[in-house]
Design an enzyme around this catalytic site. Structure first.
Site, PDB file in Angstrom:
ATOM      1  N   ARG A  66       0.849  -1.191   0.000  1.00 15.31           N
ATOM      2  CA  ARG A  66       0.000   0.000   0.000  1.00 15.31           C
ATOM      3  C   ARG A  66       0.881   1.237   0.000  1.00 15.31           C
ATOM      4  O   ARG A  66       1.909   1.279   0.676  1.00 15.31           O
ATOM      5  CB  ARG A  66      -0.882   0.048   1.258  1.00 15.31           C
ATOM      6  CG  ARG A  66      -2.137  -0.791   1.165  1.00 15.31           C
ATOM      7  CD  ARG A  66      -3.124  -0.232   0.119  1.00 15.31           C
ATOM      8  NE  ARG A  66      -4.309  -1.038  -0.022  1.00 15.31           N
ATOM      9  CZ  ARG A  66      -4.440  -2.099  -0.815  1.00 15.31           C
ATOM     10  NH1 ARG A  66      -3.444  -2.503  -1.581  1.00 15.31           N
ATOM     11  NH2 ARG A  66      -5.587  -2.759  -0.890  1.00 15.31           N
ATOM     12  N   GLU A 124      -3.741   7.344  -5.510  1.00  9.71           N
ATOM     13  CA  GLU A 124      -3.805   6.627  -6.791  1.00  9.71           C
ATOM     14  C   GLU A 124      -5.004   7.079  -7.611  1.00  9.71           C
ATOM     15  O   GLU A 124      -6.099   7.176  -7.058  1.00  9.71           O
ATOM     16  CB  GLU A 124      -3.897   5.117  -6.545  1.00  9.71           C
ATOM     17  CG  GLU A 124      -2.621   4.570  -5.934  1.00  9.71           C
ATOM     18  CD  GLU A 124      -2.647   3.060  -5.692  1.00  9.71           C
ATOM     19  OE1 GLU A 124      -3.599   2.382  -6.129  1.00  9.71           O
ATOM     20  OE2 GLU A 124      -1.708   2.563  -5.061  1.00  9.71           O
ATOM     21  N   HIS A 142      -0.493  -0.333  -9.722  1.00 13.02           N
ATOM     22  CA  HIS A 142      -1.206  -1.235  -8.795  1.00 13.02           C
ATOM     23  C   HIS A 142      -1.660  -2.509  -9.517  1.00 13.02           C
ATOM     24  O   HIS A 142      -2.854  -2.819  -9.595  1.00 13.02           O
ATOM     25  CB  HIS A 142      -2.405  -0.504  -8.163  1.00 13.02           C
ATOM     26  CG  HIS A 142      -2.822  -1.084  -6.848  1.00 13.02           C
ATOM     27  ND1 HIS A 142      -3.255  -0.342  -5.791  1.00 13.02           N
ATOM     28  CD2 HIS A 142      -2.871  -2.367  -6.417  1.00 13.02           C
ATOM     29  CE1 HIS A 142      -3.568  -1.126  -4.775  1.00 13.02           C
ATOM     30  NE2 HIS A 142      -3.331  -2.374  -5.135  1.00 13.02           N
TER      31      HIS A 142
HETATM   32  C1  MLT Z   1      -5.781  -6.046  -2.796  1.00 14.08           C
HETATM   33  O1  MLT Z   1      -5.947  -5.370  -1.781  1.00 14.08           O
HETATM   34  O2  MLT Z   1      -6.350  -7.123  -2.945  1.00 14.08           O
HETATM   35  C2  MLT Z   1      -4.827  -5.589  -3.833  1.00 14.08           C
HETATM   36  O3  MLT Z   1      -4.335  -4.331  -3.575  1.00 14.08           O
HETATM   37  C3  MLT Z   1      -5.267  -5.780  -5.220  1.00 14.08           C
HETATM   38  C4  MLT Z   1      -6.372  -4.957  -5.784  1.00 14.08           C
HETATM   39  O4  MLT Z   1      -7.281  -4.577  -5.120  1.00 14.08           O
HETATM   40  O5  MLT Z   1      -6.348  -4.698  -6.965  1.00 14.08           O
END
Ligand code: MLT
Length: 317
Positions: free
Chosen positions: A232, A261, A280
Site C-alpha cells: 500500500r 492513486e 497497482h
Molecule cells: C488487494 O488489496 O487485494 C490488492 O491491492 C489488489 C487490488 O485490489 O487490486
C-alpha cells in the site's frame, strides 16, 4: 429479488454465481463519482467493489437497504469500516485469491530492480546500446528484509530452491504469535534498515504503519538498499524516499502503489531514473481476478440469503 451493484470492473467469469442466481438482479455500473453512486445506491442490497470505489459513510447512508459490501481483493482501506459497522453493514473480502499473483508481481519487481530491466528496455528500444550504465546485482548472498508476515510476506521467501541456491537470508517483521507458529525468529525494523540489501513491504496501511519508513529510518539505512512496495502507498514516506534516492542511500525502488492513486502527472516517482513503477498491478492477472470475484460473490450471496458465511472483515453490531 436481491439487488447487487458492481461498481468496479470485476471478472465476469468470477461473477457468474451472482449473474446466474435466480434470486439476484445484478447491475454493473463502473466509473461513478461519489455523488453519482449516492444518487443510485438506494435500492441495492449489496455493493461489490475492487479498489477504485471509495465506499464512504455518505454512500452507506444513502444505501438504506445495504446489507453487505463485498471487496474483490484483500485491502479494505477504500471502505469506511467504522461507518459500515455502525450501520450494520457486513464487509467481506477475498483474502486468498490474489496471493500468488501479488507474490509473483513483487518478485518480478525485485528482479527488475536488481537488473534495471525497464530502464534498459527503454534505452534499447530508443536505439541505444548501453551496457555500462546497467550494471546489476545478484540476489545471491543478499539479505532480504520482509516487513509483514502475511501470506504475501511469507510468500517472498517460500520459493524453495531459489532461497537455497541463492543463499538469500531473510529477516522478518510481524506479529510474534504468528512468527512463533511459523517457527520464524523476528528481526526488528531497525535491524532490517541497517542490514538488508533488499527490503520488501507487506503490511496493510494502518495508523501504525503510515510512514513507518521515513526520514529517521533513511538516515540510518544501509547504503545501497533496494526497496520494493507492492502493498500500500503511504507506508513509506514518498518525499523522504526521493531524497534518499538522490543522496544514493537507496540504490533503487520499485513501487506498485502510491499514497494517492492514480498519482499526479508530476509525481516525482514517475520521472526518477532509479524508480520502477507499475499502476497497482499486483493482483492483475486473469487467475487472481477470477479467484477474488468467485470468492467474494459466494460470500455475498450467502449473506443475502442469511446463510453461514466467512471472510467478514467487520460484522454488524
Ligand atoms: C488487494 O488489496 O487485494 C490488492 O491491492 C489488489 C487490488 O485490489 O487490486
Amino acid at each position: 429479488m436481491y439487488k447487487v451493484l458492481v461498481s468496479d470492473p470485476i471478472s465476469d467469469f468470477g461473477l457468474q454465481q451472482l449473474t446466474r442466481a435466480e434470486d439476484v438482479e445484478i447491475a454493473q455500473i463502473t466509473g461513478l463519482t461519489e455523488e453519482e453512486l449516492i444518487s443510485i445506491i438506494r435500492p441495492y442490497d449489496a455493493l461489490l467493489v475492487r479498489s477504485q470505489t471509495k465506499v464512504t459513510r455518505r454512500i452507506m447512508e444513502a444505501g438504506v437497504h445495504l446489507k453487505v459490501i463485498g471487496r474483490a481483493g484483500v485491502g479494505v482501506d477504500n471502505i469506511d469500516l467504522d461507518a459500515a459497522t455502525s450501520r450494520g453493514i457486513i464487509v467481506v473480502n477475498a483474502p486468498d485469491g490474489n496471493t500468488v499473483s501479488t507474490c509473483e508481481h513483487t518478485f518480478a519487481m525485485r528482479m527488475a530492480l536488481a537488473r534495471h530491466i525497464p530502464q534498459a528496455h527503454a534505452k534499447t528500444v530508443a536505439g541505444l546500446w548501453e551496457r555500462k550504465s546497467f550494471l546489476g546485482v545478484e540476489l545471491r548472498n543478499k539479505i532480504l528484509g520482509v516487513l509483514g508476515l502475511g501470506r504475501i510476506g511469507i510468500g517472498q521467501t517460500r520459493s524453495g530452491i531459489w532461497d537455497d541456491r541463492y543463499r538469500l537470508r531473510s529477516l522478518f517483521i510481524g506479529r510474534k504469535a504468528k512468527a512463533n507458529k511459523l517457527g520464524i525468529k523476528l528481526a526488528t525494523v531497525d535491524e532490517i534498515i541497517r542490514t538488508a540489501d533488499f527490503m520488501t513491504i507487506h503490511t496493510p496501511l494502518t495508523n501504525e504503519t503510515h510512514h513507518m519508513i521515513a526520514g529517521p529510518q533513511f538516515d540510518v539505512m544501509k547504503r545501497g538498499m533496494r526497496i520494493i512496495n507492492c502493498a500500500r502507498g503511504g507506508i513509506i514516506d514518498e518525499a523522504s524516499l526521493i531524497e534518499a534516492l538522490d543522496e544514493g542511500i537507496v540504490a533503487g525502488a520499485a513501487f506498485d502503489v502510491f499514497e494517492c492513486e492514480p498519482p499526479a502527472s508530476d509525481h516525482p516517482f514517475l520521472r526518477h531514473p532509479k524508480m520502477i513503477v507499475t499502476p497497482h498491478l499486483g493482483a492483475s492477472t486473469l487467475e487472481a481476478q477470477e479467484n477474488v470475484a468467485l470468492d467474494v460473490s459466494e460470500q455475498v450471496i450467502r449473506i443475502l440469503r442469511n446463510e453461514p458465511f466467512k471472510n467478514a472483515v467487520t460484522i454488524s453490531v
